[in-house]
Write a protein that holds these residues in place. Sequence first.
Motif, mmCIF file in Angstrom:
data_model
loop_
_atom_site.group_PDB
_atom_site.id
_atom_site.type_symbol
_atom_site.label_atom_id
_atom_site.label_comp_id
_atom_site.label_asym_id
_atom_site.label_seq_id
_atom_site.Cartn_x
_atom_site.Cartn_y
_atom_site.Cartn_z
ATOM 1 N N HIS A 5 0.814 -1.215 0.000
ATOM 2 C CA HIS A 5 0.000 0.000 0.000
ATOM 3 C C HIS A 5 0.853 1.273 0.000
ATOM 4 O O HIS A 5 0.309 2.372 -0.173
ATOM 5 C CB HIS A 5 -0.945 0.003 1.212
ATOM 6 C CG HIS A 5 -2.081 -0.952 1.062
ATOM 7 N ND1 HIS A 5 -1.939 -2.305 1.272
ATOM 8 C CD2 HIS A 5 -3.383 -0.771 0.697
ATOM 9 C CE1 HIS A 5 -3.101 -2.917 1.066
ATOM 10 N NE2 HIS A 5 -3.992 -2.003 0.707
ATOM 11 N N GLN A 6 2.171 1.124 0.183
ATOM 12 C CA GLN A 6 3.055 2.282 0.104
ATOM 13 C C GLN A 6 3.549 2.542 -1.317
ATOM 14 O O GLN A 6 4.353 3.442 -1.550
ATOM 15 C CB GLN A 6 4.267 2.085 1.025
ATOM 16 C CG GLN A 6 3.913 1.935 2.489
ATOM 17 C CD GLN A 6 3.180 3.155 3.029
ATOM 18 O OE1 GLN A 6 3.559 4.292 2.768
ATOM 19 N NE2 GLN A 6 2.107 2.916 3.780
ATOM 20 N N THR A 66 2.076 3.865 -3.708
ATOM 21 C CA THR A 66 1.608 5.138 -4.255
ATOM 22 C C THR A 66 2.665 6.226 -4.165
ATOM 23 O O THR A 66 2.872 6.989 -5.107
ATOM 24 C CB THR A 66 0.338 5.600 -3.517
ATOM 25 O OG1 THR A 66 -0.655 4.580 -3.626
ATOM 26 C CG2 THR A 66 -0.198 6.889 -4.127
ATOM 27 N N ILE A 67 3.372 6.298 -3.028
ATOM 28 C CA ILE A 67 4.374 7.358 -2.874
ATOM 29 C C ILE A 67 5.529 7.166 -3.855
ATOM 30 O O ILE A 67 6.030 8.133 -4.452
ATOM 31 C CB ILE A 67 4.897 7.419 -1.420
ATOM 32 C CG1 ILE A 67 5.864 8.597 -1.273
ATOM 33 C CG2 ILE A 67 5.557 6.111 -1.006
ATOM 34 C CD1 ILE A 67 6.292 8.855 0.153
ATOM 35 N N THR A 84 -5.501 0.306 -7.861
ATOM 36 C CA THR A 84 -6.822 0.099 -7.253
ATOM 37 C C THR A 84 -7.358 -1.286 -7.547
ATOM 38 O O THR A 84 -7.988 -1.916 -6.687
ATOM 39 C CB THR A 84 -7.809 1.157 -7.772
ATOM 40 O OG1 THR A 84 -7.832 1.149 -9.208
ATOM 41 C CG2 THR A 84 -7.418 2.548 -7.290
ATOM 42 N N ALA A 114 -9.392 7.018 -2.731
ATOM 43 C CA ALA A 114 -8.330 6.845 -1.731
ATOM 44 C C ALA A 114 -6.954 6.968 -2.383
ATOM 45 O O ALA A 114 -6.034 7.574 -1.809
ATOM 46 C CB ALA A 114 -8.476 5.492 -1.047
ATOM 47 N N TYR A 115 -6.804 6.407 -3.576
ATOM 48 C CA TYR A 115 -5.535 6.508 -4.293
ATOM 49 C C TYR A 115 -5.197 7.970 -4.598
ATOM 50 O O TYR A 115 -4.060 8.421 -4.396
ATOM 51 C CB TYR A 115 -5.597 5.692 -5.581
ATOM 52 C CG TYR A 115 -4.481 5.993 -6.544
ATOM 53 C CD1 TYR A 115 -3.209 5.474 -6.347
ATOM 54 C CD2 TYR A 115 -4.701 6.821 -7.656
ATOM 55 C CE1 TYR A 115 -2.173 5.768 -7.236
ATOM 56 C CE2 TYR A 115 -3.683 7.104 -8.541
ATOM 57 C CZ TYR A 115 -2.413 6.577 -8.334
ATOM 58 O OH TYR A 115 -1.399 6.871 -9.205
ATOM 59 N N ASP A 168 -6.297 10.621 -3.046
ATOM 60 C CA ASP A 168 -6.009 11.317 -1.790
ATOM 61 C C ASP A 168 -4.573 11.055 -1.340
ATOM 62 O O ASP A 168 -3.871 11.971 -0.883
ATOM 63 C CB ASP A 168 -6.977 10.874 -0.701
ATOM 64 C CG ASP A 168 -8.391 11.422 -0.912
ATOM 65 O OD1 ASP A 168 -8.524 12.410 -1.666
ATOM 66 O OD2 ASP A 168 -9.337 10.861 -0.345
ATOM 67 N N GLN A 169 -4.127 9.807 -1.458
ATOM 68 C CA GLN A 169 -2.750 9.471 -1.089
ATOM 69 C C GLN A 169 -1.754 10.194 -1.986
ATOM 70 O O GLN A 169 -0.747 10.730 -1.514
ATOM 71 C CB GLN A 169 -2.533 7.960 -1.205
ATOM 72 C CG GLN A 169 -3.211 7.149 -0.116
ATOM 73 C CD GLN A 169 -2.943 5.660 -0.293
ATOM 74 O OE1 GLN A 169 -2.451 5.225 -1.332
ATOM 75 N NE2 GLN A 169 -3.289 4.881 0.717
ATOM 76 N N THR A 170 -2.029 10.216 -3.284
ATOM 77 C CA THR A 170 -1.126 10.877 -4.230
ATOM 78 C C THR A 170 -0.995 12.364 -3.915
ATOM 79 O O THR A 170 0.115 12.911 -3.881
ATOM 80 C CB THR A 170 -1.633 10.693 -5.668
ATOM 81 O OG1 THR A 170 -1.739 9.285 -5.968
ATOM 82 C CG2 THR A 170 -0.702 11.355 -6.667
ATOM 83 N N ALA A 176 -1.572 13.801 -1.081
ATOM 84 C CA ALA A 176 -0.930 13.979 0.218
ATOM 85 C C ALA A 176 0.589 13.826 0.131
ATOM 86 O O ALA A 176 1.334 14.527 0.821
ATOM 87 C CB ALA A 176 -1.503 12.977 1.219
ATOM 88 N N TYR A 177 1.044 12.902 -0.707
ATOM 89 C CA TYR A 177 2.476 12.645 -0.806
ATOM 90 C C TYR A 177 3.210 13.703 -1.633
ATOM 91 O O TYR A 177 4.372 14.010 -1.380
ATOM 92 C CB TYR A 177 2.725 11.267 -1.419
ATOM 93 C CG TYR A 177 2.355 10.123 -0.521
ATOM 94 C CD1 TYR A 177 2.632 10.151 0.851
ATOM 95 C CD2 TYR A 177 1.732 8.989 -1.034
ATOM 96 C CE1 TYR A 177 2.289 9.096 1.671
ATOM 97 C CE2 TYR A 177 1.390 7.924 -0.219
ATOM 98 C CZ TYR A 177 1.670 7.984 1.136
ATOM 99 O OH TYR A 177 1.329 6.933 1.941
#
Length: 271
Positions: A98-99, A101-102, A188, A197-198, A200-202, A204-205
Amino acid sequence: MEADRAGPPLQRVAEDVGRTVVRGLEFFGLGASIASQALAWLVLGRLREQPVRAGPVFAQMMQVGIGAIPIVSMLSVTIGVMLAIQGIDALAPFGAEHQVTIGVALSVTREFSPLITGILIAGRSGSALAARLGTMTISNEVDALRVMGINPVRFLVVPSLVAMVVMLPTLVIWANLLALLGAGFYITAELGIGMGAYLDQTIAYLDVGDVMHGLAKSVIFGVLITIVGVVNGASVRGGAEGVGRVTTSSVVHAISAIVVTDMIFVYVATR
């Protein structure tokens, strides 16, 4: 006797190295001269009553940017999916899928989008520029421009340089979006998370600095592609065969310059 036999080959090697160094310095010097002249015409052309016309600039922008959208789009999505596949596979042994994405977000915006887009444009538009200028040089059209009182740098180089500097970062932004979207579809589906969610993570990073890092490199790549294409085209010798040689050399030199500059830029930017 051994020294006599070894002397001529060593001398030939030294001569070849010297000629290569001299040609490289001449290439660099001509490129710096053309770049400075282009900047001077861009800034002072209107004062000299020879401004850079918008029409040729927009024509070059269409050729460099709009015409490259299909191939850039296809490869950007492919690269995004590839990074997602490799990232998940590398993180799976650690249970940290799940990490991914970063890693994808930073790799795409800081490295892969500007680098791959620059290489594509070097092969597509840089070679075309070298071929066009090489053909014009062989057919004495460049000399004809000078006879008519038209500066070749202002007329031929500046529109291509402006178009490249504007459109290459624009294509990189487009490549960022498509690569992240392509990676998102795979991530996903593979990890069972929602696209929201993907995203949002992108978001955020990533920060503005990451995006600007890639855009700044793309501007430098645009200048390099243009100058390398112009210098190769202007130094053509040997008719149609020479045009083919400088076209190939333009692609090789531009890609080499992009990769080396990318390494230097990353080193300096991360110190």
